[in-house]
Design an enzyme around this catalytic site. Structure first.
Site, PDB file in Angstrom:
ATOM      1  N   LYS A  14       2.337   2.811  -1.678  1.00 23.04           N
ATOM      2  CA  LYS A  14       3.389   4.455  -1.360  1.00 23.04           C
ATOM      3  C   LYS A  14       3.957   3.523  -0.299  1.00 23.04           C
ATOM      4  O   LYS A  14       3.606   2.702   0.330  1.00 23.04           O
ATOM      5  CB  LYS A  14       2.332   5.140  -1.252  1.00 23.04           C
ATOM      6  CG  LYS A  14       1.678   6.218  -2.415  1.00 23.04           C
ATOM      7  CD  LYS A  14       1.393   6.691  -2.092  1.00 23.04           C
ATOM      8  CE  LYS A  14       0.637   8.121  -3.259  1.00 23.04           C
ATOM      9  NZ  LYS A  14      -0.259   8.854  -3.489  1.00 23.04           N
ATOM     10  N   THR A  96      -9.045   9.419  -4.632  1.00 25.75           N
ATOM     11  CA  THR A  96      -7.525   9.623  -3.571  1.00 25.75           C
ATOM     12  C   THR A  96      -8.443   9.776  -2.353  1.00 25.75           C
ATOM     13  O   THR A  96      -7.370   9.169  -1.684  1.00 25.75           O
ATOM     14  CB  THR A  96      -7.669  10.688  -4.057  1.00 25.75           C
ATOM     15  OG1 THR A  96      -7.320  10.664  -5.471  1.00 25.75           O
ATOM     16  CG2 THR A  96      -6.370  11.200  -3.704  1.00 25.75           C
ATOM     17  N   ARG A 107      -7.557   1.872  -2.526  1.00 20.84           N
ATOM     18  CA  ARG A 107      -7.694   2.916  -1.689  1.00 20.84           C
ATOM     19  C   ARG A 107      -9.230   2.404  -0.222  1.00 20.84           C
ATOM     20  O   ARG A 107      -8.173   2.673   0.639  1.00 20.84           O
ATOM     21  CB  ARG A 107      -7.921   4.507  -1.846  1.00 20.84           C
ATOM     22  CG  ARG A 107      -6.826   5.093  -2.564  1.00 20.84           C
ATOM     23  CD  ARG A 107      -6.590   5.990  -3.825  1.00 20.84           C
ATOM     24  NE  ARG A 107      -5.430   6.046  -4.408  1.00 20.84           N
ATOM     25  CZ  ARG A 107      -5.000   7.211  -5.236  1.00 20.84           C
ATOM     26  NH1 ARG A 107      -6.248   7.715  -5.845  1.00 20.84           N
ATOM     27  NH2 ARG A 107      -4.221   7.782  -5.874  1.00 20.84           N
ATOM     28  N   ASN A 117      -2.853   7.325   1.077  1.00 22.54           N
ATOM     29  CA  ASN A 117      -3.455   7.006   0.419  1.00 22.54           C
ATOM     30  C   ASN A 117      -3.302   5.481  -0.125  1.00 22.54           C
ATOM     31  O   ASN A 117      -3.556   5.141  -1.700  1.00 22.54           O
ATOM     32  CB  ASN A 117      -4.520   7.769  -0.953  1.00 22.54           C
ATOM     33  CG  ASN A 117      -3.655   8.480  -1.697  1.00 22.54           C
ATOM     34  OD1 ASN A 117      -2.653   8.178  -1.404  1.00 22.54           O
ATOM     35  ND2 ASN A 117      -3.823   8.887  -2.249  1.00 22.54           N
ATOM     36  N   HIS A 120      -0.653   5.453  -5.801  1.00 24.53           N
ATOM     37  CA  HIS A 120      -0.535   5.878  -7.161  1.00 24.53           C
ATOM     38  C   HIS A 120      -0.948   4.930  -8.358  1.00 24.53           C
ATOM     39  O   HIS A 120      -0.268   4.155  -8.682  1.00 24.53           O
ATOM     40  CB  HIS A 120       1.028   7.072  -7.752  1.00 24.53           C
ATOM     41  CG  HIS A 120       1.221   7.835  -8.505  1.00 24.53           C
ATOM     42  ND1 HIS A 120       0.727   9.199  -8.354  1.00 24.53           N
ATOM     43  CD2 HIS A 120       1.757   7.216  -9.843  1.00 24.53           C
ATOM     44  CE1 HIS A 120       1.089   9.344 -10.082  1.00 24.53           C
ATOM     45  NE2 HIS A 120       1.506   8.557 -10.712  1.00 24.53           N
TER      46      HIS A 120
END
Length: 146
Positions: A14, A96, A107, A117, A120
């Site tokens: 991300k 998450t 994470r 976080n 994905h």
């Protein structure tokens, strides 16, 4: 593609993790966990397109924030291959919420918040196939050639 059911998953590094320079450390953890990267690219995705990807969350309170975040910078989608890919990758990335993610998970190490976080991962074998096709429409041809 039937031969790949259960053996591939989609991952997206991300914008927060890209911005913070975590692409290589995440890839190293992924390789060390036994995954093969079948396809990878960098892309800046539009709000419209990422809204389609996260359509299932449209009515949830976090949808608009998620769309804004995911379209805010470069992302790195990739198709990963390994037996039990979805389950094993979910274990590798952790919860998450990075505060409660197990120590050493992606994470836990690289996320900055519940929303930001870092990564994905597909949450089912069926969604893995759909998500891989979303980012890599020619996935069948690409995988067969590799």
């Amino acid at each position: 593609m039937i031969n790949y059911f259960g053996k591939i998953t989609l991952s997206i590094i991300k914008p927060d993790a890209v911005k913070n320079g975590y692409i290589c450390p995440i890839l190293i953890k992924t390789f060390n966990a036994g995954f093969n990267v079948k396809l990878i690219k960098t892309v800046k995705i539009s709000k419209n397109l990422i809204s389609k990807f996260y359509e299932e969350h449209r009515k949830k309170y976090f949808f608009n924030s998620l769309i804004k975040f995911m379209s805010s910078g470069i992302i790195v989608p990739m198709v990963l291959e390994k037996n039990n890919a979805v389950k094993d990758f979910r274990n590798l990335i952790g919860n998450t919420d990075p505060i409660i993610a197990k120590k050493g998970t992606i994470r836990n190490l690289y996320a900055t918040s519940l929303e930001k976080n870092a990564i994905h991962g597909s949450d089912s074998n069926i969604k893995a196939i759909k998500e891989c096709i979303f980012f890599f429409p020619n996935i069948i041809n690409n995988i067969i050639k590799s």
